[in-house]
Design a protein around this motif. Structure first.
Motif, PDB file in Angstrom:
ATOM      1  N   GLU A   9     -66.848 -33.781 -11.341  1.00 26.82           N
ATOM      2  CA  GLU A   9     -66.097 -32.760 -10.608  1.00 26.82           C
ATOM      3  C   GLU A   9     -64.596 -32.987 -10.747  1.00 26.82           C
ATOM      4  N   LEU A  10     -64.181 -34.241 -10.702  1.00 29.47           N
ATOM      5  CA  LEU A  10     -62.767 -34.557 -10.868  1.00 29.47           C
ATOM      6  C   LEU A  10     -62.285 -34.198 -12.275  1.00 29.47           C
ATOM      7  N   ALA A  11     -63.125 -34.405 -13.260  1.00 33.87           N
ATOM      8  CA  ALA A  11     -62.754 -34.047 -14.635  1.00 33.87           C
ATOM      9  C   ALA A  11     -62.561 -32.541 -14.755  1.00 33.87           C
ATOM     10  N   VAL A  12     -63.427 -31.771 -14.111  1.00 36.39           N
ATOM     11  CA  VAL A  12     -63.298 -30.314 -14.115  1.00 36.39           C
ATOM     12  C   VAL A  12     -62.018 -29.905 -13.390  1.00 36.39           C
ATOM     13  N   LEU A  13     -61.754 -30.532 -12.247  1.00 36.20           N
ATOM     14  CA  LEU A  13     -60.526 -30.246 -11.502  1.00 36.20           C
ATOM     15  C   LEU A  13     -59.295 -30.572 -12.331  1.00 36.20           C
ATOM     16  N   PHE A  17     -56.481 -27.977 -13.390  1.00 35.88           N
ATOM     17  CA  PHE A  17     -55.121 -28.264 -12.976  1.00 35.88           C
ATOM     18  C   PHE A  17     -54.177 -28.258 -14.171  1.00 35.88           C
ATOM     19  N   GLU A  18     -54.615 -28.822 -15.292  1.00 36.39           N
ATOM     20  CA  GLU A  18     -53.796 -28.808 -16.509  1.00 36.39           C
ATOM     21  C   GLU A  18     -53.549 -27.375 -16.974  1.00 36.39           C
ATOM     22  N   PHE A  19     -54.560 -26.518 -16.882  1.00 34.99           N
ATOM     23  CA  PHE A  19     -54.387 -25.108 -17.221  1.00 34.99           C
ATOM     24  C   PHE A  19     -53.341 -24.476 -16.304  1.00 34.99           C
ATOM     25  N   PHE A  20     -53.446 -24.765 -15.007  1.00 35.88           N
ATOM     26  CA  PHE A  20     -52.506 -24.227 -14.036  1.00 35.88           C
ATOM     27  C   PHE A  20     -51.080 -24.701 -14.336  1.00 35.88           C
ATOM     28  N   GLU A  21     -50.935 -25.981 -14.669  1.00 34.01           N
ATOM     29  CA  GLU A  21     -49.608 -26.507 -15.002  1.00 34.01           C
ATOM     30  C   GLU A  21     -49.031 -25.826 -16.249  1.00 34.01           C
ATOM     31  N   GLN A  67     -43.494 -26.012  -7.016  1.00 35.04           N
ATOM     32  CA  GLN A  67     -43.381 -27.175  -7.900  1.00 35.04           C
ATOM     33  C   GLN A  67     -43.616 -28.474  -7.136  1.00 35.04           C
ATOM     34  N   ASN A  68     -43.109 -28.558  -5.920  1.00 37.30           N
ATOM     35  CA  ASN A  68     -43.322 -29.758  -5.112  1.00 37.30           C
ATOM     36  C   ASN A  68     -44.790 -29.936  -4.749  1.00 37.30           C
ATOM     37  N   VAL A  69     -45.465 -28.857  -4.406  1.00 35.63           N
ATOM     38  CA  VAL A  69     -46.896 -28.929  -4.086  1.00 35.63           C
ATOM     39  C   VAL A  69     -47.691 -29.373  -5.316  1.00 35.63           C
ATOM     40  N   VAL A  70     -47.332 -28.834  -6.468  1.00 38.14           N
ATOM     41  CA  VAL A  70     -48.025 -29.204  -7.707  1.00 38.14           C
ATOM     42  C   VAL A  70     -47.829 -30.691  -7.996  1.00 38.14           C
ATOM     43  N   LEU A  71     -46.632 -31.187  -7.778  1.00 40.80           N
ATOM     44  CA  LEU A  71     -46.362 -32.603  -7.997  1.00 40.80           C
ATOM     45  C   LEU A  71     -47.230 -33.473  -7.091  1.00 40.80           C
ATOM     46  N   VAL A  72     -47.314 -33.109  -5.825  1.00 44.29           N
ATOM     47  CA  VAL A  72     -48.143 -33.860  -4.872  1.00 44.29           C
ATOM     48  C   VAL A  72     -49.610 -33.801  -5.287  1.00 44.29           C
ATOM     49  N   LYS A  73     -50.080 -32.619  -5.638  1.00 41.36           N
ATOM     50  CA  LYS A  73     -51.492 -32.469  -6.015  1.00 41.36           C
ATOM     51  C   LYS A  73     -51.807 -33.229  -7.297  1.00 41.36           C
ATOM     52  N   ARG A  74     -50.853 -33.258  -8.244  1.00 42.62           N
ATOM     53  CA  ARG A  74     -51.061 -34.017  -9.474  1.00 42.62           C
ATOM     54  C   ARG A  74     -51.238 -35.496  -9.149  1.00 42.62           C
ATOM     55  N   ARG A  75     -50.388 -36.010  -8.272  1.00 38.44           N
ATOM     56  CA  ARG A  75     -50.500 -37.420  -7.876  1.00 38.44           C
ATOM     57  C   ARG A  75     -51.824 -37.693  -7.173  1.00 38.44           C
ATOM     58  N   GLU A  76     -52.233 -36.796  -6.290  1.00 38.88           N
ATOM     59  CA  GLU A  76     -53.504 -36.971  -5.589  1.00 38.88           C
ATOM     60  C   GLU A  76     -54.676 -36.980  -6.562  1.00 38.88           C
ATOM     61  N   LEU A  77     -54.634 -36.076  -7.521  1.00 39.79           N
ATOM     62  CA  LEU A  77     -55.712 -35.996  -8.508  1.00 39.79           C
ATOM     63  C   LEU A  77     -55.734 -37.249  -9.375  1.00 39.79           C
ATOM     64  N   GLN A  78     -54.572 -37.722  -9.797  1.00 41.45           N
ATOM     65  CA  GLN A  78     -54.504 -38.947 -10.602  1.00 41.45           C
ATOM     66  C   GLN A  78     -55.041 -40.137  -9.812  1.00 41.45           C
ATOM     67  N   THR A  79     -54.679 -40.215  -8.553  1.00 38.18           N
ATOM     68  CA  THR A  79     -55.166 -41.309  -7.709  1.00 38.18           C
ATOM     69  C   THR A  79     -56.685 -41.254  -7.580  1.00 38.18           C
ATOM     70  N   ALA A  80     -57.214 -40.061  -7.362  1.00 39.84           N
ATOM     71  CA  ALA A  80     -58.669 -39.902  -7.228  1.00 39.84           C
ATOM     72  C   ALA A  80     -59.371 -40.282  -8.529  1.00 39.84           C
ATOM     73  N   LEU A  81     -58.805 -39.887  -9.660  1.00 39.35           N
ATOM     74  CA  LEU A  81     -59.406 -40.233 -10.944  1.00 39.35           C
ATOM     75  C   LEU A  81     -59.396 -41.742 -11.174  1.00 39.35           C
ATOM     76  N   LEU A  82     -58.267 -42.378 -10.865  1.00 39.81           N
ATOM     77  CA  LEU A  82     -58.201 -43.835 -11.029  1.00 39.81           C
ATOM     78  C   LEU A  82     -59.175 -44.548 -10.115  1.00 39.81           C
ATOM     79  N   TYR A  83     -59.252 -44.084  -8.876  1.00 41.21           N
ATOM     80  CA  TYR A  83     -60.150 -44.685  -7.898  1.00 41.21           C
ATOM     81  C   TYR A  83     -61.606 -44.602  -8.358  1.00 41.21           C
TER      82      TYR A  83
END
Length: 86
Positions: A9-13, A17-21, A67-83
């Motif tokens: 699910e995270l990979a799909v997200l 997200f990359e498409f959205f960016e 842009q600020n929301v996208v930055l926060v969400k990118r960090r959250e997604l990266q953290t979730a993927l690493l976790y």
């Protein structure tokens, strides 16, 4: 080991997200064009220059907020993927 559902699910997200960016990057040029046109109208003493400037400020604030929301969400997604890699 098969990847867990959460990892999939995270990979799909991430893909969405990359498409959205990418869409945001394309729209950034449009925002820049609007700003240039706005400056020309204001500099030419357009009768609605105050309204035009107000709308430009609102657009730029919304764009910066997004842009600020996208930055926060990118960090959250990266953290979730690493976790979930471990």
């Amino acid at each position: 080991l098969a990847p867990s559902d959460e990892v999939e699910e995270l990979a799909v997200l991430r893909q969405r997200f990359e498409f959205f960016e990418n869409e945001m990057a394309r729209n950034e040029e449009k925002v820049s064009q609007v700003n240039l046109l706005t400056e020309k109208l204001v500099d030419s003493e357009h009768p609605e220059k105050e309204n035009i400037s107000t709308q430009q400020e609102a657009l730029n604030k919304s764009w910066n907020d997004l842009q600020n929301v996208v930055l926060v969400k990118r960090r959250e997604l990266q953290t979730a993927l690493l976790y979930n890699e471990y």
